[in-house]
Design a protein around this motif. Sequence first.
Motif, PDB file in Angstrom:
ATOM      1  N   GLN A  96       8.015   7.184  -6.944  1.00  0.00           N
ATOM      2  CA  GLN A  96       8.870   6.755  -5.838  1.00  0.00           C
ATOM      3  C   GLN A  96      10.304   6.561  -6.293  1.00  0.00           C
ATOM      4  OE1 GLN A  96       7.827   3.348  -3.495  1.00  0.00           O
ATOM      5  NE2 GLN A  96       6.677   4.608  -2.058  1.00  0.00           N
ATOM      6  N   ALA A  97      10.462   5.961  -7.474  1.00  0.00           N
ATOM      7  CA  ALA A  97      11.812   5.744  -7.992  1.00  0.00           C
ATOM      8  C   ALA A  97      12.516   7.065  -8.269  1.00  0.00           C
ATOM      9  CB  ALA A  97      11.748   4.892  -9.268  1.00  0.00           C
ATOM     10  N   ALA A  98      11.730   8.051  -8.724  1.00  0.00           N
ATOM     11  CA  ALA A  98      12.321   9.365  -9.015  1.00  0.00           C
ATOM     12  C   ALA A  98      12.690  10.094  -7.749  1.00  0.00           C
ATOM     13  CB  ALA A  98      11.332  10.195  -9.837  1.00  0.00           C
ATOM     14  N   ASP A 150       2.328   4.843 -12.029  1.00  0.00           N
ATOM     15  CA  ASP A 150       2.748   6.225 -11.772  1.00  0.00           C
ATOM     16  C   ASP A 150       3.339   6.360 -10.372  1.00  0.00           C
ATOM     17  OD1 ASP A 150       1.986   7.031 -14.294  1.00  0.00           O
ATOM     18  OD2 ASP A 150       0.082   7.938 -13.635  1.00  0.00           O
ATOM     19  N   HIS A 151       2.687   5.741  -9.380  1.00  0.00           N
ATOM     20  CA  HIS A 151       3.206   5.778  -8.003  1.00  0.00           C
ATOM     21  C   HIS A 151       4.602   5.192  -7.937  1.00  0.00           C
ATOM     22  CE1 HIS A 151      -0.074   7.438  -5.729  1.00  0.00           C
ATOM     23  NE2 HIS A 151      -0.937   6.555  -6.166  1.00  0.00           N
ATOM     24  N   ARG A 152       4.805   4.071  -8.633  1.00  0.00           N
ATOM     25  CA  ARG A 152       6.129   3.444  -8.597  1.00  0.00           C
ATOM     26  C   ARG A 152       7.167   4.333  -9.261  1.00  0.00           C
ATOM     27  NH1 ARG A 152       6.471  -3.099  -8.969  1.00  0.00           N
ATOM     28  NH2 ARG A 152       4.768  -3.580  -7.537  1.00  0.00           N
ATOM     29  N   LEU A 188       0.826  -1.205   0.000  1.00  0.00           N
ATOM     30  CA  LEU A 188       0.000   0.000   0.000  1.00  0.00           C
ATOM     31  C   LEU A 188       0.863   1.260   0.000  1.00  0.00           C
ATOM     32  CD1 LEU A 188      -2.881  -0.953   2.460  1.00  0.00           C
ATOM     33  CD2 LEU A 188      -2.979  -0.791  -0.023  1.00  0.00           C
ATOM     34  N   ARG A 189       1.979   1.199   0.703  1.00  0.00           N
ATOM     35  CA  ARG A 189       2.882   2.349   0.674  1.00  0.00           C
ATOM     36  C   ARG A 189       3.495   2.526  -0.706  1.00  0.00           C
ATOM     37  NH1 ARG A 189       4.289   0.325   5.955  1.00  0.00           N
ATOM     38  NH2 ARG A 189       6.008  -0.870   5.029  1.00  0.00           N
ATOM     39  N   ARG A 190       3.948   1.444  -1.297  1.00  0.00           N
ATOM     40  CA  ARG A 190       4.674   1.537  -2.567  1.00  0.00           C
ATOM     41  C   ARG A 190       3.764   1.845  -3.742  1.00  0.00           C
ATOM     42  NH1 ARG A 190       8.046  -3.434  -5.466  1.00  0.00           N
ATOM     43  NH2 ARG A 190       8.986  -2.195  -7.117  1.00  0.00           N
ATOM     44  N   ASP A 191       2.643   1.111  -3.844  1.00  0.00           N
ATOM     45  CA  ASP A 191       1.823   1.202  -5.047  1.00  0.00           C
ATOM     46  C   ASP A 191       0.660   2.175  -4.926  1.00  0.00           C
ATOM     47  OD1 ASP A 191       3.452  -0.586  -6.308  1.00  0.00           O
ATOM     48  OD2 ASP A 191       2.163  -2.319  -6.019  1.00  0.00           O
ATOM     49  N   PHE A 192       0.120   2.348  -3.731  1.00  0.00           N
ATOM     50  CA  PHE A 192      -1.036   3.217  -3.563  1.00  0.00           C
ATOM     51  C   PHE A 192      -0.671   4.571  -2.945  1.00  0.00           C
ATOM     52  CE2 PHE A 192      -3.012  -0.860  -4.152  1.00  0.00           C
ATOM     53  CZ  PHE A 192      -4.227  -0.587  -4.749  1.00  0.00           C
ATOM     54  N   GLY A 193       0.586   4.722  -2.503  1.00  0.00           N
ATOM     55  CA  GLY A 193       1.004   5.990  -1.941  1.00  0.00           C
ATOM     56  C   GLY A 193       0.405   6.296  -0.584  1.00  0.00           C
TER      57      GLY A 193
END
Length: 329
Positions: free
Chosen positions: A327-329, A322-324, A188-193
């Motif tokens: 996060q990577a950026a 987009d969330h991923r 949920l943190r990684r994909d849903f923000g």
Amino acid sequence: MDTQRPPLALTMGEPAGIGGEIAAKAWSVLRQEGPAFFFLGDPALLPGVPHRRIASPAEAAAVFPEAVPVLPLDLPAPVTPGRPDARNAAPVIAAIEQAVALARSGAAGGVVTNPIQKSVLTAAGFRHPGHTEFLAELAPGEGPPVMLLAAAGLRAVPVTIHQSLRSAIARLDAALICRIARATAAGLRRDFGIAAPRLALAGLNPHAGEDGTMGTEDRDIIAPAIATLRAEGIDARGPFPADTLFTPHARAGYDVALGMYHDQALIPVKTLDMAGGVNVTLNLAVVRTSPDHGTALDIAGQNRADPGSLIAALRLAAQLADHRRNQAA
């Protein structure tokens, strides 16, 4: 439509089911605003819409407003709607493998899978209980794969998935609950923000065991797991009686509900929003979503299939990707 966003890879699913029909209908809805996708499968499965064969996903965005981009996988046996043929199992499996490979390479933004007919694939030698387990082998993440069902106002995760109720209960222990809960919170943190996910855990027994008078699993297994999770800083709550956990008032108090077995988590989602529910696999190396329904062999070929769940799955896959990227950026 954002032409800079990598297109999504949409697998054909069971050729004798509704996958091609809902893919065609989804394209008709999304062709202008996106998200863009390309179809991995036999072009003959796309009824009533223009399609164009492409050589790589890089061509998909330019093609998408005018036709369904198709990376072709021709079927060896003719397709009769409603009657699966095991001779077509190999390209169905190959579509999943290619979609994952393209997503892992960055050529595709994520994977959206049309429903498969598991019994037909099993008869052809497929050794996985379902999509989730196969995808976990193709694109393993940092934790165990987690099946999350998302609908309007509810996200739900089953702790045990594709096994009998008897064996699911026998398998249930605090360690398993903690593994799935940790992986759910991370996903949920990684994909849903969601920075600090709130997890609500359903009880296994009526009234969450009623202090052990209706079963001791809630007291002896689920409650200790929740205590462990809370000590680790995860906002886990419960166990709550499952018959009241999914009311509108209760749903406002958590970000995801964890059911102890498959139907405990899936029935509420499908009851609330069968047409718009989405299956998400958390903790894969790639984004993966799927419609929250099966192959619908009984209506295949009749132009009666509702594409709503697939459209929701495509839109959600784009958001998760987009969330991923952010996060990577």
